[in-house]
Design an enzyme around this catalytic site. Structure first.
Site, PDB file in Angstrom:
ATOM      1  N   ASP A  61       9.162  28.543 -13.191  1.00  0.00           N
ATOM      2  CA  ASP A  61       8.137  29.550 -13.464  1.00  0.00           C
ATOM      3  C   ASP A  61       8.614  30.568 -14.491  1.00  0.00           C
ATOM      4  OD1 ASP A  61       6.618  28.345 -11.376  1.00  0.00           O
ATOM      5  OD2 ASP A  61       7.673  29.579  -9.907  1.00  0.00           O
ATOM      6  N   GLU A 214      -2.926  27.974 -10.929  1.00  0.00           N
ATOM      7  CA  GLU A 214      -1.969  29.051 -10.704  1.00  0.00           C
ATOM      8  C   GLU A 214      -1.186  29.314 -11.984  1.00  0.00           C
ATOM      9  OE1 GLU A 214       0.059  27.226  -7.469  1.00  0.00           O
ATOM     10  OE2 GLU A 214       1.375  26.041  -8.756  1.00  0.00           O
TER      11      GLU A 214
END
Length: 532
Positions: A61, A214
């Site tokens: 991420d 997301e």
């Protein structure tokens, strides 16, 4: 994946037969990757090109910030503390760790947003806790000190992304196509969560883990706001995770999906990088554009989601395309920017305590740092719990496919200590010992207690050669290595088996009522890597 034959450069230690494995000792090694500290692979090939991964091992991420001539990046740190280590670069290819922004355990840290606004740095941090929430931290310098986390009270979303509208308004874009307005200082919300975007859907025949929109990232360029989103799930099938794009003239929408979606996706399980997604855009020193995202390495779920760098081309109609293909081949580096040394040595003489930059506790208590101290080349660790599962071990992030690590360990009466390959508190392996017996750690359990002939001090080595693990011990200096009578295979120690989004990490632990002293920790990458 083909495995190349290698000359074995290291002979056996006299008398006992230490593991004879090739060392990664320089650029002449038979490997597609360049060699850095401790023989670790690094991206910069030294000839104007680089080869992914950008940062090997679990760096999921990625949140990247361009700040003048400097670039900063951090990653989800989950249950590791100190967490949110800030990495620094000046050329987008070579990166060094600096300091950790988060020292207090607030839960499992997921995908964050790293921003600079009005001369101040911000981190928006989602955590899995009770309840789930999103925090904000701020600092006037990238190295801190960072503020104590401030709870924004957002309990139903993950993966915030800070964005500033054309009217100067501040927002957090959230998972699921939602957003919420921020106060002018960025330290509280200033309105309700609202739904603003319906993400693009892939064909139902594609093999994915779940829809799971997301990781939104917002970038403004050429009169457009671009929203870059991950869909398809993070792991599961190798073809699942992907990157989609939408754009709007205003931060308030309406958002139109790119007709070329998805812009990144692993299309076949034979590719080198699986589950590629969670992308950001950044401008290089030479004005070119690049995307940083994560992916799993083919056959190495155990290494977690590694950071990848992909060159970007802008189209005539204002969309962008990734041009690095499957990222299996070297890519020309962006021009400009001075390179910092890449990575850091994982070997440690324990002259200082590199908590947060090198070592992290797993799921620590509030007073965990009080257990450890460094003095005179010794790391002393007080015991906690009864086994690795409840001892908050100290862990490293290692990104090579094959490596070994070793350390001299001395224990007090009442202590049990050793070396580990640790995924989480229910999935780990390794070897520990007390004054009389060894303890075998396997499958996240303690499975054997053979006699320990070395007493309260020994040197221990763990070899992880492409998932095949061997354990070695040695008594006094000059004695030969003895292979411990338990071998292991750890290719299943990963998220698709256990969940948790983590990686299998080298580490050390001390349990029980006494203390352990660790000296001369040595990490070494090995040459058992796939041919390019």
């Amino acid at each position: 994946m083909r495995i190349g034959r290698r000359d074995l450069l290291a002979g056996a230690v006299a008398g006992a037969g230490a593991p004879a494995l090739a060392r990664a000792a320089g650029p002449e090694r038979d490997s597609p990757w360049a060699c850095g500290f401790d023989g670790q692979r690094k991206p910069d090939l030294g000839d104007g090109r680089f080869l992914n991964p950008l940062l090997a091992g679990d760096h999921p991420d990625p949140a990247i910030l361009k700040d003048g001539a400097d670039y900063y990046m951090t990653f989800s740190s989950f249950d590791s503390y100190p967490g949110l280590t800030i990495w620094h670069s000046r050329d987008l290819v070579n990166w060094q760790p600096r300091a950790s922004a988060l020292t207090r355990n607030i839960g499992s840290v997921w995908a964050v947003s790293l921003e600079k606004h009005g001369g101040r740095y911000f981190l928006y941090v989602p955590v899995k806790a009770s309840p789930n929430t999103i925090y904000v931290l701020w600092a006037d310098h990238i190295d801190g000190p960072w503020s104590d986390p401030i709870d924004l009270g957002l309990h139903a979303h993950i993966d915030p992304c800070h964005a500033v509208g054309e009217d100067g308004s501040r927002w957090l874009f959230l998972s699921g196509g939602d957003r919420v307005r921020l106060a002018a200082d960025g330290l509280s919300v200033a309105g309700p969560v609202e739904h603003v975007y319906d993400p693009w859907r892939y064909p139902e025949e594609w093999d994915v883990e779940s829809f799971s929109p997301e990781g939104p990232k917002i970038v403004r360029r050429g009169g457009w706001f671009y929203m870059i989103t991950a869909v398809g799930g993070t792991a599961g099938p190798p073809t699942g995770h992907m990157v989609i794009v939408a754009r709007a003239r205003s931060i308030h929408g309406p958002w139109e999906n790119d007709p070329g979606n998805p812009v990144v996706r692993t299309r076949d399980e034979t590719e080198r990088w699986w589950c590629r997604g969670h992308a950001s855009l950044v401008e290089a020193p030479d004005g070119s554009w690049w995307s940083v995202y994560h992916g799993y390495e083919n056959g190495f779920w155990t290494l977690g989601r590694q950071a990848l760098l992909d060159p970007v081309r802008w189209t005539a109609d204002g969309w962008f395309r990734m041009t690095g293909g499957d990222l299996s081949a070297p890519i020309a580096k962006p021009r400009g920017g001075s390179a910092v040394p890449h990575g850091q040595p994982l070997s440690d003489r324990f002259e200082t305590l590199a908590l947060g930059r090198k070592w992290n506790f797993f799921r620590p208590a509030a007073d965990e740092a009080d257990r450890v101290r460094v003095s005179g080349g010794v790391l002393e660790l007080a015991g906690r719990g009864s086994a690795p599962r409840d001892s908050a071990p100290l862990l490293l992030t290692a990104g090579d496919q094959a490596y070994q690590f070793e350390c001299t360990i001395e224990i007090d009466a009442g202590a049990t200590a050793g070396l580990l390959l640790f995924y989480d508190d229910r999935l780990y392996c390794g070897l520990g010992f007390d004054a009389e017996r060894f303890v075998t750690h396997q499958y996240g359990a303690e499975r054997g207690r053979p006699p320990n002939p070395h007493g309260r001090m020994l040197r221990m080595r763990v070899v992880n050669r492409r998932h095949i693990v061997s354990l070695w011990t040695r008594g006094e200096e000059g004695q030969g290595w003895r292979r411990f009578d338990r071998g292991m295979e750890v290719s299943g120690y990963h998220h698709n088996v256990r969940g948790g989004f983590l990686m299998l990490r080298p580490g050390l632990y001390c349990a029980g009522s006494g203390r352990a002293r660790f000296r001369d920790f040595r990490f070494e990458a090995l040459l058992d890597v796939p041919e390019h």
